[in-house]
Design a protein around this motif. Structure first.
Motif, PDB file in Angstrom:
ATOM      1  N   HIS A   1       0.855  -1.195   0.000  1.00 33.93           N
ATOM      2  CA  HIS A   1       0.000   0.000   0.000  1.00 33.93           C
ATOM      3  C   HIS A   1       0.885   1.237   0.000  1.00 33.93           C
ATOM      4  O   HIS A   1       0.570   2.231   0.652  1.00 33.93           O
TER       5      HIS A   1
ATOM      6  N   HIS B   1      -2.153  -0.108  11.791  1.00 42.18           N
ATOM      7  CA  HIS B   1      -3.419  -0.593  12.351  1.00 42.18           C
ATOM      8  C   HIS B   1      -3.275  -1.917  13.098  1.00 42.18           C
ATOM      9  O   HIS B   1      -4.055  -2.206  14.013  1.00 42.18           O
ATOM     10  N   TYR B   2      -2.271  -2.735  12.752  1.00 44.33           N
ATOM     11  CA  TYR B   2      -2.025  -3.954  13.526  1.00 44.33           C
ATOM     12  C   TYR B   2      -1.747  -3.598  14.993  1.00 44.33           C
ATOM     13  O   TYR B   2      -2.248  -4.241  15.921  1.00 44.33           O
TER      14      TYR B   2
ATOM     15  N   ARG C   1      -6.874  -1.114  -8.268  1.00 45.04           N
ATOM     16  CA  ARG C   1      -7.683  -1.668  -7.170  1.00 45.04           C
ATOM     17  C   ARG C   1      -9.139  -1.355  -7.458  1.00 45.04           C
ATOM     18  O   ARG C   1      -9.524  -0.196  -7.589  1.00 45.04           O
TER      19      ARG C   1
ATOM     20  N   TRP D   1      -0.989 -13.612   3.626  1.00 42.80           N
ATOM     21  CA  TRP D   1      -1.695 -12.333   3.770  1.00 42.80           C
ATOM     22  C   TRP D   1      -2.088 -12.026   5.211  1.00 42.80           C
ATOM     23  O   TRP D   1      -2.737 -12.872   5.848  1.00 42.80           O
TER      24      TRP D   1
ATOM     25  N   ASP E   1       2.569  -6.366   2.011  1.00 35.87           N
ATOM     26  CA  ASP E   1       1.373  -5.612   2.359  1.00 35.87           C
ATOM     27  C   ASP E   1       1.756  -4.349   3.130  1.00 35.87           C
ATOM     28  O   ASP E   1       0.963  -3.810   3.906  1.00 35.87           O
TER      29      ASP E   1
ATOM     30  N   ARG F   1       2.068  -0.948   4.572  1.00 27.86           N
ATOM     31  CA  ARG F   1       1.264   0.276   4.521  1.00 27.86           C
ATOM     32  C   ARG F   1       2.158   1.467   4.834  1.00 27.86           C
ATOM     33  O   ARG F   1       1.811   2.606   4.549  1.00 27.86           O
TER      34      ARG F   1
HETATM   35  O1  FIX Z   1      -7.191  -5.407   1.277  1.00 24.15           O
HETATM   36  C1  FIX Z   1      -5.977  -5.286   1.473  1.00 24.15           C
HETATM   37  O2  FIX Z   1      -5.163  -4.964   0.597  1.00 24.15           O
HETATM   38  C2  FIX Z   1      -5.469  -5.533   2.875  1.00 24.15           C
HETATM   39  O3  FIX Z   1      -4.148  -5.937   2.797  1.00 24.15           O
HETATM   40  C3  FIX Z   1      -5.563  -4.297   3.706  1.00 24.15           C
HETATM   41  O4  FIX Z   1      -6.840  -3.790   3.601  1.00 24.15           O
HETATM   42  C4  FIX Z   1      -5.273  -4.540   5.187  1.00 24.15           C
HETATM   43  O5  FIX Z   1      -5.784  -3.480   5.939  1.00 24.15           O
HETATM   44  C5  FIX Z   1      -3.821  -4.677   5.478  1.00 24.15           C
HETATM   45  O6  FIX Z   1      -3.119  -3.711   5.625  1.00 24.15           O
HETATM   46  C6  FIX Z   1      -3.261  -5.993   5.606  1.00 24.15           C
HETATM   47  O7  FIX Z   1      -2.081  -6.189   5.877  1.00 24.15           O
END
Ligand code: FIX
Ligand code: ZN
Length: 413
Positions: free
Chosen positions: A25, A46-47, A169, A324, A354, A356
């Motif tokens: 992201h 967010h984790y 996306r 994931w 993944d 962010r």
């Molecule tokens: O839908 C996605 O791409 C997810 O990876 C994310 O929405 C999610 O919040 C995330 O950051 C997972 O690692």
């Protein structure tokens, strides 16, 4: 080569192989605040916010937390997740790995000092450093033409370093049709909410126009555990009438990330999503119905991994990737990688970050490399015992394969 030198060579090969990060992201620096980086973004991932609220004192309400400036939110995460509750989670350990790899003294627990270091960085110079540290050739972004804040940058043709590649996306087309129609209408496409033939033609035009603009590596969407295909829903008609025709016309795979139970606890924001067991039959039916198309699939539930692996054996137009989100943990990465090597050889992509927050590349890849090195060393030792003698070049080739080589081959075939 004996088993000991074979094992050492395998570990070094995993440690040094270049990685292609097939889903992140991240954004180019030219997209301003969309690209998250630095101490406060790292700590308010967010984790970690979700983990904060597993230990936070009752008086810390969600409203109070979200009303605070980012730095104050980060302070609370640092206090409760790191100082008062041992930082044992994968996401917390990741922060420590990141700070340490950057040479920042976590031993002294000096968050203000750490912040000062990040404040002195220029993101245009810092980004290539991070990619070099993580040894990544390029990372695929998540570019959403339904998000106004992103469209402003995407339409502006802002500069983007070659190490970041676009992906289109398209979740709203499948999970929020009403708002998708509104965006497409505003953009001048004759899409009606009924989703008739003409409307689906316009959706296809919207997707191919954006593909000409961006040149995406793939179309992508995350889907809930209830995702079914085919069924008599509008979603199936959008897939058959717009997404698949456009993906084949543009010549890109359709990537599905299946199993997210959205917003099981909304006050947590992005951290409020959960997981559910899905039915991989939807993937099977798509691969069967579109033999000329390509599909990239990752599933969120640990329960779905075996069946997905078996589907990967059945369909050459399916590429399984990544551990994931809630599967991106050492115990599960090891299990999934072992299973995939046993069922798919090297015809998969073992991980995606993944990320962010830009800095997360600095921990997510070394953490994964360590686990995958253990599993691969075990597999090569078993192969050696069986009597096969792989060459160094073959090992280097096959290690690269599961870190992006097979993905590139799949895209090219
Ligand atoms: O839908 C996605 O791409 C997810 O990876 C994310 O929405 C999610 O919040 C995330 O950051 C997972 O690692
Ligand atoms: Zn993601």
């Amino acid at each position: 080569m004996d088993i000991a030198s074979l094992t050492e060579f395998v570990r070094n090969a995993v440690g040094s192989t270049v990685v292609t990060d097939v889903h992140t992201h991240l954004f180019p620096p030219s997209h301003g605040d969309l690209l998250l980086w630095g101490a406060d973004e790292i700590l308010t991932y967010h984790y970690l916010v979700a983990e904060l609220f597993t230990v936070a004192p009752r008086e810390l309400t969600f409203e109070k937390f979200w009303s605070l400036p980012k730095a104050a939110q980060a302070d609370l995460v640092w206090e409760h997740v790191f100082l008062k509750h041992g930082a044992l989670s994968e996401a917390a350990r990741g922060v420590i790995t990141t700070f340490n790899t950057l040479g920042l003294d976590t031993g002294g627990r000096d968050l203000p000092g750490i912040r000062k270091w990040f404040a002195a960085q220029k993101v245009e110079d810092y980004l290539p450093k991070v990619f070099e540290l993580a040894n990544i050739d390029h990372a695929v972004m998540t570019n959403n033409p339904f998000t106004p804040a992103e469209v402003e940058h995407l339409r502006g043709g802002r500069p983007c370093p070659d190490c970041l590649r676009p992906a289109l996306r398209i979740d709203p087309l499948l999970v929020d049709w009403g708002s998708a129609v509104a965006v497409m209408k505003d953009a001048g496409y004759g899409v009606k909410v009924e989703g008739d033939e003409k409307a689906l033609g316009e959706v296809r035009r919207f997707l191919t126009d954006w593909s000409k603009r961006l040149g995406p590596v793939y179309f992508a969407a995350s889907l809930g555990p209830e995702f079914a295909y085919p069924d008599d829903s509008l979603r199936t008609r959008v897939i058959d009438g717009a997404i698949m025709p456009a993906a084949m016309e543009v010549g890109v795979p359709f990537a599905m990330m299946i199993g997210v139970r959205k917003q099981v606890n909304p006050p947590l924001g992005d951290g409020g999503d959960g997981v559910g067991v899905a039915d991989p039959a939807a993937v099977m039916n798509l691969c069967r119905n579109y033999p000329q198309a390509k599909f990239l699939v990752t599933m969120l539930s640990r329960v779905n991994q075996h069946e997905l692996c078996v589907l990967g054996r059945k369909f050459g137009n399916l590429h399984v990737f990544g551990c994931w989100w809630f599967c991106n943990n050492p115990s599960i990465i090891a299990e999934m990688t072992r299973q995939r090597l046993e069922l798919l050889g090297t015809a998969f992509t073992c991980q995606h970050s993944d990320a962010r927050v830009l800095d997360q590349l600095i921990y997510k890849w070394p953490h994964t490399r360590k686990i995958v090195a253990d599993v691969l060393a075990e597999k090569y030792a078993a192969l050696f015992e069986a009597g096969w003698r792989p060459t160094e070049a073959e090992i280097t080739r096959d290690v690269r394969a599961i870190f992006g080589g097979s993905f590139a081959e799949f895209l090219a075939k």
